[in-house]
Design a protein around this motif. Structure first.
Motif, short mmCIF file in Angstrom:
data_model
loop_
_atom_site.label_atom_id
_atom_site.label_comp_id
_atom_site.label_asym_id
_atom_site.label_seq_id
_atom_site.Cartn_x
_atom_site.Cartn_y
_atom_site.Cartn_z
N PHE A 5 0.64 -1.60 0.03
CA PHE A 5 -0.29 -0.02 0.12
C PHE A 5 1.10 1.61 0.18
CE2 PHE A 5 -2.45 3.24 2.23
CZ PHE A 5 -3.65 3.23 0.77
N PRO A 6 0.28 1.89 -1.04
CA PRO A 6 1.21 3.40 -0.71
C PRO A 6 1.12 4.27 0.02
CG PRO A 6 -0.41 3.82 -3.00
CD PRO A 6 -0.27 1.70 -1.93
N CYS A 7 2.47 4.83 1.02
CA CYS A 7 2.50 6.11 1.62
C CYS A 7 1.32 7.09 1.33
CB CYS A 7 3.67 6.06 2.08
SG CYS A 7 3.69 7.43 3.53
N PRO A 8 0.21 7.24 1.90
CA PRO A 8 -0.39 8.82 1.95
C PRO A 8 0.31 10.15 1.99
CG PRO A 8 -1.59 6.96 3.15
CD PRO A 8 -0.41 6.73 3.04
N TYR A 9 0.46 10.95 1.11
CA TYR A 9 1.30 12.11 1.08
C TYR A 9 0.19 13.27 1.61
CZ TYR A 9 4.26 10.91 -2.80
OH TYR A 9 5.11 9.82 -3.38
N ASP A 115 -17.22 18.01 -11.61
CA ASP A 115 -17.54 16.87 -11.70
C ASP A 115 -15.93 16.56 -12.73
OD1 ASP A 115 -19.94 16.99 -11.66
OD2 ASP A 115 -20.57 17.22 -13.45
N TYR A 116 -15.06 17.38 -12.47
CA TYR A 116 -13.76 16.88 -12.72
C TYR A 116 -12.91 17.22 -12.34
CZ TYR A 116 -16.12 18.08 -17.68
OH TYR A 116 -15.79 18.23 -19.26
N LEU A 117 -11.31 16.56 -12.16
CA LEU A 117 -10.77 17.04 -11.03
C LEU A 117 -10.01 17.95 -11.08
CD1 LEU A 117 -9.01 13.00 -10.90
CD2 LEU A 117 -10.66 14.23 -8.71
N TYR A 118 -9.52 18.57 -10.29
CA TYR A 118 -8.67 20.33 -10.04
C TYR A 118 -7.29 20.00 -9.64
CZ TYR A 118 -12.78 22.43 -11.19
OH TYR A 118 -14.16 23.55 -12.28
N TYR A 119 -6.11 20.51 -10.38
CA TYR A 119 -4.95 20.33 -10.12
C TYR A 119 -4.56 21.30 -10.17
CZ TYR A 119 -3.15 18.61 -14.50
OH TYR A 119 -3.23 19.40 -15.57
N CYS A 120 -2.99 22.27 -9.42
CA CYS A 120 -2.13 22.90 -9.95
C CYS A 120 -0.75 22.46 -10.42
CB CYS A 120 -2.37 23.49 -8.85
SG CYS A 120 -0.30 25.09 -9.02
N SER A 121 -0.77 23.00 -12.06
CA SER A 121 0.45 22.42 -12.20
C SER A 121 1.80 22.43 -11.45
CB SER A 121 1.00 23.49 -13.69
OG SER A 121 -0.32 22.50 -14.94
N LYS A 122 2.11 23.95 -10.89
CA LYS A 122 2.71 24.12 -10.46
C LYS A 122 3.19 23.13 -8.88
CE LYS A 122 3.42 29.00 -11.66
NZ LYS A 122 4.13 30.07 -11.68
N CYS A 123 2.15 22.70 -8.46
CA CYS A 123 2.34 21.82 -7.25
C CYS A 123 2.52 20.63 -7.26
CB CYS A 123 1.21 22.47 -6.98
SG CYS A 123 0.65 23.44 -5.50
N VAL A 124 1.97 19.86 -8.56
CA VAL A 124 2.62 18.16 -9.73
C VAL A 124 3.87 18.89 -10.25
CG1 VAL A 124 2.26 17.57 -11.89
CG2 VAL A 124 0.05 18.44 -10.31
N GLN A 125 4.62 19.56 -10.63
CA GLN A 125 6.07 19.72 -11.20
C GLN A 125 7.21 19.46 -9.72
OE1 GLN A 125 6.52 20.02 -14.34
NE2 GLN A 125 8.44 19.15 -12.49
N GLN A 126 6.30 20.56 -8.29
CA GLN A 126 7.13 20.56 -7.12
C GLN A 126 6.79 18.72 -6.77
OE1 GLN A 126 5.83 23.44 -5.07
NE2 GLN A 126 6.79 24.78 -6.38
N SER A 127 5.39 18.12 -6.92
CA SER A 127 5.63 16.95 -6.59
C SER A 127 6.28 15.44 -7.19
CB SER A 127 4.06 16.54 -6.58
OG SER A 127 4.30 14.75 -6.45
N ILE A 128 6.47 15.92 -8.55
CA ILE A 128 7.58 15.02 -9.44
C ILE A 128 8.56 15.60 -9.02
CG2 ILE A 128 7.18 14.37 -11.60
CD1 ILE A 128 4.99 15.32 -12.12
N ASP A 129 9.21 16.75 -8.98
CA ASP A 129 10.93 17.20 -8.33
C ASP A 129 11.51 15.66 -7.21
OD1 ASP A 129 10.92 18.07 -10.83
OD2 ASP A 129 10.63 20.38 -9.99
N ARG A 130 9.77 16.01 -6.54
CA ARG A 130 10.13 16.14 -4.62
C ARG A 130 10.02 14.03 -4.49
NH1 ARG A 130 8.15 18.46 0.47
NH2 ARG A 130 8.73 16.62 2.10
N TYR A 131 9.16 13.57 -5.15
CA TYR A 131 8.40 12.48 -4.68
C TYR A 131 9.02 11.54 -6.00
CZ TYR A 131 6.36 14.52 -0.97
OH TYR A 131 6.02 15.29 -0.22
#
Length: 612
Positions: A5-9, A115-131
């Motif tokens: 099971f993945p560790c939740p962020y 109805d759609y999922l929302y996200y912040c591109s900058k947060c996503v990039q930071q997440s990819i860089d970190r995790y």
């Protein structure tokens, strides 16, 4: 129990955790993951899977003692925002929250759900860089959150509608986006401020509100804002206050502009529970600058200041000194104004109305004196016995000579006695009028038994208003019941019925094969066939969101039904016998409405069967 099971962020949604689990384990379909993690056998149109968290916990709690129902609700769902505003009488938090969220989605006038999922591109990039991978943030999925407060930018929207067009796989944020546009810096600044206040609920443990106390707290702030009176314009003036706080375009994005949405009509003790949490945030920010300030402040409306106040007893040794520490503030529902009685320890009591702060500036102040008290009376008698003239005494006590002479002749209580006598005569007159009004109203009610209270009011307005003011309790018992805001059942009863119907619906679904064996045929799972066994058609299905959602999730598509027919036919007629396509189609009875994908499926199972 599962092996990984993945560790939740931080603030990761349960949907996102399941999506990363699918990626890490190489699961080929969403259905397989739902079955493995939640024991869900049919795809659910739900990004939180709230009612299934306890099943997930039972399968993963060997990885960490931290993994509990409370952990996932408080750290990885929208629960912290909604739970403080949910009816306290439902003890299962997950069930209560799911019921609340589903019931909110049925109102067009409410804050729009996502109805759609929302996200912040900058947060996503930071997440990819970190995790090394991205994930969905729960705060961004909350209705009303349109910006990332950290990066001060509008959120990006995934192109897949997971509610109306579910696909058989989990998705994670990517760079292919559809971004909200906004040119007005004021709008994004206000949306950031609103989002930051919504985040307060996720970053702090906010206790459940008592709706009565919450309304009273709002009303205290409203009084401080100076818009509590007159009551007839309170909500319109509160609406204007909200608009002065937020740009109208900002409020339109949240479908909460008081000028075109009457949501403030729900600001009452009885109906406040129907106000969306995001709108509570708007109210708290308008009345107290921020959610944190509202929650941690105990407002006290002091229309006459904080005291002490001056004593107006001219015959005391503390005249005009600030010796009064006690006042009684009274709100007059009829006039819509506040007044206060200032009570001194010497017994002298006087009255001021809202807006009056200096009793010395009141014209004919003597009419505001309610009690003179024992100190005033003793000093008056002493002065009279010492031989003071009427003129001097009148000047000293600031009353007319006639009043002084009447007190000397008739005693200190003469005015009170006269008032008491007048009030007694008035009461006799009112009782006579009340009796006549009641008799007249009963007669009218007999003559028009089918008239509504609105029709009766239109025809006999003066009589109705008189009874409403003077004899309201009797009028309510002898007038047609108001249809406004009434329903057959309360929300609590509907919620209990919904849980019972949900349990019955699950039992019916689990025993569907038994019904088919009794009928001797495959029975397609449609609303009509299911309602027949549920013994109800759920015409008011909006009142049973959990049951309706479950039934929607198990309904069979045409292709699902045809596949079951094909398997039944194969078992009945083709044991150890070669299958021919045209015979199989004819026996199943699906020739006229066979779907293209079913043709492919039939060819596949025939080929596999005939090769054996």
């Amino acid at each position: 129990m599962i092996g990984y099971f993945p560790c939740p962020y931080k603030d990761e949604t349960i949907y996102s955790i399941a999506a990363r689990y699918a990626n890490h384990t190489g699961a080929l379909s969403k259905n397989a993951v739902l079955l493995e993690l939640f024991d869900i056998q049919k795809p659910m149109l739900n990004e939180e899977y709230l009612s299934k968290i306890d099943i997930l916990v039972s399968k993963i709690n060997h990885f960490s003692n931290e993994y509990t129902l409370h952990y996932f609700l408080s750290k990885h769902s929208s629960s912290p925002l909604y739970t403080p505003f949910i009816n306290n009488k439902i003890h299962n938090t997950a069930v209560a929250l799911e019921f609340h969220l589903k019931s909110k989605k049925k109102y067009k006038w409410d804050v729009p759900s996502k109805d759609y999922l929302y996200y912040c591109s900058k947060c996503v990039q930071q997440s990819i860089d970190r995790y090394g991978e991205s994930y969905w943030n729960r705060v961004f999925q909350v209705p009303g959150v349109m910006v990332c407060s950290k990066h001060a930018r509008f959120l990006d929207i995934s192109q897949i509608n997971i509610v109306k067009n579910p696909i058989n796989k989990f998705i994670l944020p990517i760079e292919d986006v559809n971004k909200l546009e906004g040119n007005d810096n004021t709008i994004i600044e206000q949306l950031i401020e609103i989002t930051s206040n919504i985040e307060y609920f996720f970053n702090n443990e906010v206790k459940k509100f008592n709706f009565k106390q919450l309304y009273e707290k709002y009303f205290e702030f409203i009084k401080i804002a100076g818009i509590a009176t007159p009551k007839s314009t309170l909500k319109s003036r509160l609406g204007e206050l909200i608009i002065s706080k937020f740009n109208e375009e900002t409020l339109n994005i949240l479908n909460s502009n008081p000028r075109n949405n009457k949501w403030l009509s729900y600001l009452s003790i009885e109906r406040i529970k129907h106000i969306h949490p995001v709108r509570h945030v708007l109210l708290m920010m308008t009345l107290s600058e921020s959610v944190e300030s509202f929650i941690n402040t105990s407002p006290q409306y002091l229309p006459f200041g904080s005291g002490p106040w001056v004593c107006m007893n001219p015959l005391s040794d503390h005249y005009l000194d600030k010796t009064i520490s006690e006042i009684e503030v009274i709100f007059n529902d009829f006039s819509g104004k506040f007044r206060a009685d200032f009570i001194c320890s010497c017994g002298f009591t006087y009255t001021l109305n809202t807006g009056e702060s200096n009793p010395l500036s009141i014209n004919k102040f003597s009419s505001r004196v309610k009690k003179k008290g024992i100190v005033w009376e003793r000093e008056f008698d002493k002065l009279v016995n010492d031989g003071i003239t009427v003129k001097e005494l009148a000047k000293k006590i600031k009353q007319s000579k006639n009043t002084v002479q009447n007190i000397i002749k008739k005693g200190h209580r003469y005015l009170e006695n006269e008032k008491r006598e007048k009030q007694k005569q008035l009461n006799v007159k009112r009782k006579k009028q009340e009796k006549e009004d009641r008799e007249k109203w009963v007669e009218i009610f007999k003559d028009h038994p089918n008239y509504s209270r609105t029709e009766l009011h239109d025809m006999y307005g003066n009589l109705y208003k008189r009874l409403l003011v003077r004899d309201k309790e009797w009028l309510e018992k002898n007038t047609p019941v108001s249809k406004r805001g009434r329903s057959k059942y309360s929300d609590e009863i509907y919620q209990k019925e919904d849980l019972l119907k949900l349990e019955e619906a699950r039992h019916i679904f689990n025993n569907w094969s038994t019904y088919e064996q009794q009928a001797g045929n495959i029975i397609k799972i449609t609303r009509n066939t299911f309602y027949k066994r549920l013994r109800t058609d759920l015409r008011n299905k909006d009142n049973y969101p959990l049951t309706d959602s479950f039934i929607s999730s198990i309904l069979e598509t045409v292709s699902d039904y045809q596949i079951r027919l094909i398997h039944q036919c194969m078992e009945r007629h083709y044991q150890n016998v070669e299958v021919k396509k045209y015979e199989l189609i004819a026996l199943t009875g699906i020739r006229a409405k066979i779907l293209p994908e079913i043709h492919t499926y039939i060819e596949k199972i025939i080929r596999e069967h005939n090769e054996i």
